[in-house]
Design a protein around this motif. Structure first.
Motif, short mmCIF file in Angstrom:
data_model
loop_
_atom_site.label_atom_id
_atom_site.label_comp_id
_atom_site.label_asym_id
_atom_site.label_seq_id
_atom_site.Cartn_x
_atom_site.Cartn_y
_atom_site.Cartn_z
N ASN A 123 -77.06 5.52 44.42
CA ASN A 123 -76.43 4.57 43.52
C ASN A 123 -75.50 5.28 42.54
O ASN A 123 -74.49 4.73 42.11
CB ASN A 123 -77.49 3.81 42.72
N GLU A 124 -75.88 6.53 42.20
CA GLU A 124 -75.10 7.25 41.22
C GLU A 124 -75.37 8.75 41.32
O GLU A 124 -76.49 9.17 41.63
CB GLU A 124 -75.45 6.76 39.81
N TYR A 125 -74.33 9.53 41.10
CA TYR A 125 -74.46 10.98 40.95
C TYR A 125 -74.48 11.27 39.45
O TYR A 125 -73.57 10.85 38.72
CB TYR A 125 -73.31 11.72 41.62
N TYR A 126 -75.49 11.98 39.02
CA TYR A 126 -75.70 12.18 37.58
C TYR A 126 -75.75 13.67 37.28
O TYR A 126 -76.63 14.39 37.76
CB TYR A 126 -77.01 11.53 37.17
N VAL A 127 -74.79 14.15 36.51
CA VAL A 127 -74.76 15.55 36.11
C VAL A 127 -75.24 15.64 34.67
O VAL A 127 -74.71 14.95 33.78
CB VAL A 127 -73.33 16.13 36.22
N ILE A 128 -76.26 16.45 34.43
CA ILE A 128 -76.79 16.58 33.08
C ILE A 128 -76.86 18.06 32.70
O ILE A 128 -77.20 18.91 33.52
CB ILE A 128 -78.18 15.91 32.97
N THR A 129 -76.50 18.34 31.47
CA THR A 129 -76.55 19.71 30.95
C THR A 129 -77.05 19.66 29.52
O THR A 129 -76.64 18.81 28.74
CB THR A 129 -75.16 20.37 30.98
N SER A 130 -77.94 20.58 29.18
CA SER A 130 -78.50 20.61 27.84
C SER A 130 -78.42 22.02 27.27
O SER A 130 -78.79 23.00 27.94
CB SER A 130 -79.96 20.14 27.87
N ALA A 131 -77.92 22.12 26.04
CA ALA A 131 -77.90 23.39 25.30
C ALA A 131 -77.16 24.50 26.04
O ALA A 131 -77.56 25.66 26.00
CB ALA A 131 -79.32 23.83 24.95
N PHE A 132 -76.06 24.14 26.69
CA PHE A 132 -75.21 25.14 27.34
C PHE A 132 -74.35 25.87 26.32
O PHE A 132 -73.80 26.93 26.59
CB PHE A 132 -74.32 24.44 28.38
N SER A 133 -74.21 25.29 25.14
CA SER A 133 -73.33 25.86 24.12
C SER A 133 -73.84 27.19 23.59
O SER A 133 -73.08 27.96 23.00
CB SER A 133 -73.15 24.88 22.97
N GLY A 134 -75.14 27.49 23.80
CA GLY A 134 -75.65 28.79 23.38
C GLY A 134 -74.88 29.92 24.04
O GLY A 134 -74.65 30.97 23.43
N PHE A 135 -74.47 29.70 25.29
CA PHE A 135 -73.65 30.68 25.99
C PHE A 135 -72.16 30.35 25.90
O PHE A 135 -71.33 31.23 25.63
CB PHE A 135 -74.04 30.74 27.47
N ALA A 136 -71.82 29.08 26.11
CA ALA A 136 -70.42 28.70 26.29
C ALA A 136 -69.77 28.10 25.03
O ALA A 136 -68.73 27.46 25.13
CB ALA A 136 -70.30 27.70 27.44
N GLY A 137 -70.38 28.35 23.88
CA GLY A 137 -69.84 27.78 22.65
C GLY A 137 -68.77 28.61 21.99
O GLY A 137 -68.57 28.54 20.77
N ASN A 138 -68.09 29.44 22.77
CA ASN A 138 -66.94 30.19 22.25
C ASN A 138 -65.86 30.23 23.33
O ASN A 138 -66.15 30.05 24.52
CB ASN A 138 -67.35 31.61 21.81
N GLU A 139 -64.66 30.45 22.93
CA GLU A 139 -63.52 30.38 23.84
C GLU A 139 -63.64 31.37 25.00
O GLU A 139 -63.35 31.03 26.15
CB GLU A 139 -62.22 30.66 23.07
N THR A 140 -64.13 32.57 24.70
CA THR A 140 -64.21 33.61 25.74
C THR A 140 -65.16 33.20 26.86
O THR A 140 -64.80 33.24 28.04
CB THR A 140 -64.67 34.94 25.13
#
Length: 311
Positions: A203-220
């Motif tokens: 019925n649906e494809y559901y992508v969920i992500t939690s607290a990824f900003s600990g690694f990806a919360g900067n431009e680099t």
């Protein structure tokens, strides 16, 4: 929407106005802390430490001990929505996870606190007749860089299967070791995702992500994973799909959620009729810490949700 007075005591401490893990999830969490020899470590958590996990077993266990409950209660909070701040997201979650077949891609999943708390919250709402108990089949591909985190995730989900089935929720799950910085691994991840769901009428494809900003919360670091995220959104761009990003509310999260606009702006430019931004909001809340048995008054959450526009 559910009236705050009707929220089940298994998930909501009415006097303290705080969300909590249901008894089943709390019990399994504590059991697995002991299995990982991490119960004493969890007792030292102050609710403010921010280990972000990593590829090693020690990092995974530390993150499990310190951050599992906090990550879980974020999802419980937005699902229960006691302050009526996330009404659109709550309605969308209840609509998606009401019945049928849902295929979930759980990115940077860690030990699975966000998915496990979502599923157990749905169970408790079903048991209290606040949601209909209709057959729901959920197919999960959980992806993370840490083999140890995936091992804990899979073990917890295995132990919770009878509890989920009792409320009409059947879960089929696989795990995948995934380095978000590798576009080749991401291509293989998506091939695997579509392969294991090829015989399912989702019925649906559901992508969920939690607290990824600990690694990806900067431009680099965001730049290092940007190609992978673009590939995932491109592969799901023509399908009935939802992307839900759940982050702590802080400087890194705001940066990360802002940078995500680059990914989804590209999708919206090409698939004008497909995606729309539904929510981008933040909020603070209280949550029950089950090891130290106290209310943490500074929980916080920020959310961004994109959903295919079928109009």
């Amino acid at each position: 929407m559910i009236n705050s007075n009707d929220l089940p005591e298994e998930l909501w401490l009415h006097n303290e106005q705080a969300v909590k893990l249901c008894t089943e999830l709390e019990t399994k969490y504590i059991e697995h802390l002991h299995k990982c020899n991490a119960y004493e470590l969890a007792k030292t958590s102050d609710g403010k430490s921010h280990p972000i996990g990593g590829s090693g077993a020690t990092e995974a266990i530390e993150h499990f001990a310190y951050r599992f409950v906090n990550s879980s209660t974020r999802v419980i909070h937005i699902t229960l929505d006691p302050d009526k701040k996330f009404s659109n997201i709550q309605i969308d979650i209840f609509s998606t996870f009401s019945k049928g077949n849902i295929s979930i891609l759980d990115l940077a999943c860690g030990t699975g606190g966000h998915i496990l708390s979502l599923l157990t919250t749905l169970v408790e709402l079903r048991l209290k007749k606040l949601l209909p108990t209709l057959p729901l089949n959920i197919h999960i591909l959980a992806a993370d860089i840490s083999p140890k985190a995936l091992e804990i995730y899979q073990s917890l989900l295995h132990d919770l299967e009878p509890y989920l089935l009792n409320a009409g929720i059947r879960v089929i799950y696989s795990t995948y070791e995934w380095d978000a910085c590798s576009s080749i691994q991401t291509s293989s991840l998506m091939d695997t995702f579509f392969e294991i769901t090829s015989t399912i009428s989702s019925n649906e494809y559901y992508v969920i992500t939690s607290a990824f900003s600990g690694f990806a919360g900067n431009e680099t670091n965001f730049t290092r994973i940007e190609r992978s995220l673009q590939h995932i959104t491109d592969r799901l761009g023509t399908k009935n799909s939802t992307f839900l990003w759940i982050e702590p509310d802080g400087k890194d999260a705001k940066k990360f959620l802002g940078l995500l606009n680059r990914i989804f702006e590209n999708i919206k430019d090409f698939f004008v009729q497909i995606f729309e931004e539904r929510e981008s909001i933040s909020h603070t809340y209280c949550w029950w810490e089950p090891i130290k048995k106290e209310v943490i008054k500074k929980g916080n959450v920020s959310i961004k949700l994109y959903k295919r526009n079928n109009e």
